[in-house]
Design an enzyme around this catalytic site. Structure first.
Site, short mmCIF file in Angstrom:
data_model
loop_
_atom_site.label_atom_id
_atom_site.label_comp_id
_atom_site.label_asym_id
_atom_site.label_seq_id
_atom_site.Cartn_x
_atom_site.Cartn_y
_atom_site.Cartn_z
N ARG A 261 0.84 -1.20 0.00
CA ARG A 261 0.00 0.00 0.00
C ARG A 261 0.88 1.24 0.00
O ARG A 261 1.85 1.33 0.76
CB ARG A 261 -0.93 0.00 1.22
CG ARG A 261 -1.91 -1.15 1.19
CD ARG A 261 -2.94 -1.08 2.29
NE ARG A 261 -3.80 -2.27 2.25
CZ ARG A 261 -4.77 -2.52 3.11
NH1 ARG A 261 -5.05 -1.65 4.08
NH2 ARG A 261 -5.49 -3.62 3.00
N GLU A 348 -7.27 -0.01 14.61
CA GLU A 348 -7.78 -1.11 13.77
C GLU A 348 -6.77 -2.22 13.60
O GLU A 348 -5.62 -2.00 13.22
CB GLU A 348 -8.18 -0.56 12.40
CG GLU A 348 -8.68 -1.63 11.44
CD GLU A 348 -8.76 -1.16 10.00
OE1 GLU A 348 -8.79 -2.02 9.11
OE2 GLU A 348 -8.76 0.07 9.77
N SER A 351 -10.85 -6.22 9.99
CA SER A 351 -12.12 -5.70 9.50
C SER A 351 -12.87 -6.81 8.78
O SER A 351 -12.26 -7.76 8.29
CB SER A 351 -11.90 -4.51 8.55
OG SER A 351 -11.20 -4.94 7.40
#
Length: 425
Positions: A261, A348, A351
């Protein structure tokens, strides 16, 4: 992509979804207009082709005088059919182009708002009181360096910022996490998969990562390949252009892969350590189910994630992600956020997203139930994003002497080791 019939029958619902996402509402009307043009041009083309075929049957039987007129009409029809075909093709392309820009329809129970407007659904575990234990917690990087587990200096030297090496027990800890996660997923009925990390444009576009998320995708322009940011992409495309028999559903896969990413737009955020990096490994759950099973499967994915974080003995909360923070393909998403002691907040870790038939329509993945063929539903859930999980383990299980207690679930994969201990410098 969404079902065009839904757009025609209930455009206000689609407008409301776009508004909740913070996306362009005018896109709905542009798409309605393009769809009407597509359908009318299709009707026009069919009418002209029908007339052309009928005329073709009349010409051989016509008299010389009639034939001249019919041939003249045939020439005009040929030009009209060609123009109608071009118009139909152009309208089809415009409709598809606009349709690909439209996000999935947001579930009616999703909280409306931006990143900070999530709703906390559950809280699990107990946050440690380090002050009561008589010491100040160290952050994961200080702990990792003392353990000989993390080397960000050489990662930056070799590859730049947000890269790192996992060394010694750090590398062993990753392997333990991956093996334990795959073991849990396999026990739950998932098929383990090692997936490609380079995919063609259609796979990336089909899963919804070339819209709002495109800025975080690495693209190899010379070869026109994309580096995946999650194995969700190759897992979603695994059954691309296939029809699956309904009695084979659900199909569940647990993919392990490196992920990449760009982290565009995060300048200055989480620059210390390995919480936010450009390359990491991840175990991802992915499900293909019948549409009527999608919501139940979504809850099952969440339960498997909660089981995993509980086994790692981490305090965490479950949130219902707000509409403006959903990815384009998700109609609803639950995040599990682990407590990070030195940050004093939940972050986080996993998910779980319900994508309904959004990805399946784009990738042409369908199910056959008797004579009926229709798009199925896809869902995905992160089980273990390795670097962030290591961050949470090091910080939550640290001891006063700088060693780190190993959660019991990982000990069989670390030779029975109960502690990670600092190495002599």
């Amino acid at each position: 992509m969404i079902d065009l019939r839904l757009l025609r029958e209930d455009p206000d619902r689609v407008r409301a979804s776009q508004r909740a996402r913070g996306e362009d509402v005018d896109l709905v009307d542009a798409l309605l207009s393009a769809d009407e043009r597509r359908r009318s041009s299709g009707v026009r083309f069919d009418e002209l082709r029908s007339e052309q075929k009928s005329l073709g049957k009349l010409i051989p039987k016509a008299s010389a005088e009639e034939k001249a007129e019919l041939l003249k009409r045939a020439e005009q029809l040929k030009a009209d059919v060609k123009a109608a075909d071009a118009e139909q093709h152009e309208a089809d392309e415009e409709t598809r182009r606009l349709l690909l820009q439209l996000g999935n329809i947001v579930h009616p129970d999703v909280p409306v708002g931006g990143e900070e407007d999530f709703v906390v659904l559950e809280t699990h575990g107990t946050i440690r009181d380090f002050a009561a234990e008589g010491f100040e917690p160290k952050d994961h990087l200080e702990l990792g360096e003392a353990l000989g587990a993390i080397d960000v200096e050489r990662g930056a030297k070799v590859s730049g910022s947000r890269f790192y090496y996992l060394t010694g027990v750090g590398a062993l800890l990753e392997l333990a996490l991956v093996n334990a996660a795959i073991a849990q997923a396999t026990e739950a009925g998932f098929i383990p998969m090692l997936t490609p990390t380079l995919v063609r444009p259609r796979a990336m576009e089909g899963t919804g990562f070339l819209g709002q998320a495109a800025e975080n995708v690495y693209h190899l322009e010379k070869d026109d390949y994309y580096l995946v940011g999650t194995s969700e992409v190759p897992l979603a495309a695994y059954h691309m252009d296939e029809i699956v028999d309904a009695d084979k559903l659900p199909l569940r896969y647990a993919g392990f892969s490196p992920c990449y990413r760009r982290e565009a737009g995060t300048y200055g955020k989480d620059t210390r350590g390995i919480f936010r990096v450009h390359q990491f490994d991840k175990v991802e759950m992915f499900s293909y189910v019948a549409p009527e099973e999608a919501e139940a499967e979504h809850k099952r994915l969440l339960e498997w994630e909660k089981q995993w974080l509980t086994a790692l003995e981490l305090p965490f909360q479950v949130i219902d992600v707000a509409s403006g923070d959903l990815g384009a393909s998700a109609s609803r998403k639950y995040d599990c956020e682990a407590w990070i002691p030195t940050q004093g907040k939940y972050r986080e870790l996993t998910s779980a997203s319900n994508c309904d038939s959004f990805q399946a329509r784009r990738l042409s993945v369908r199910m056959r139930d008797g004579k009926k063929v229709q798009p199925l539903s896809t869902l995905n859930g992160t089980l273990c994003a390795v670097p962030r999980t290591i961050v949470a383990i090091l910080e939550n299980h640290q001891l006063a002497d700088g060693s780190v207690r190993v959660p019991e679930v990982l000990r069989p994969y670390l030779g029975g080791r109960e502690l990670l201990e600092p190495v002599a410098k």
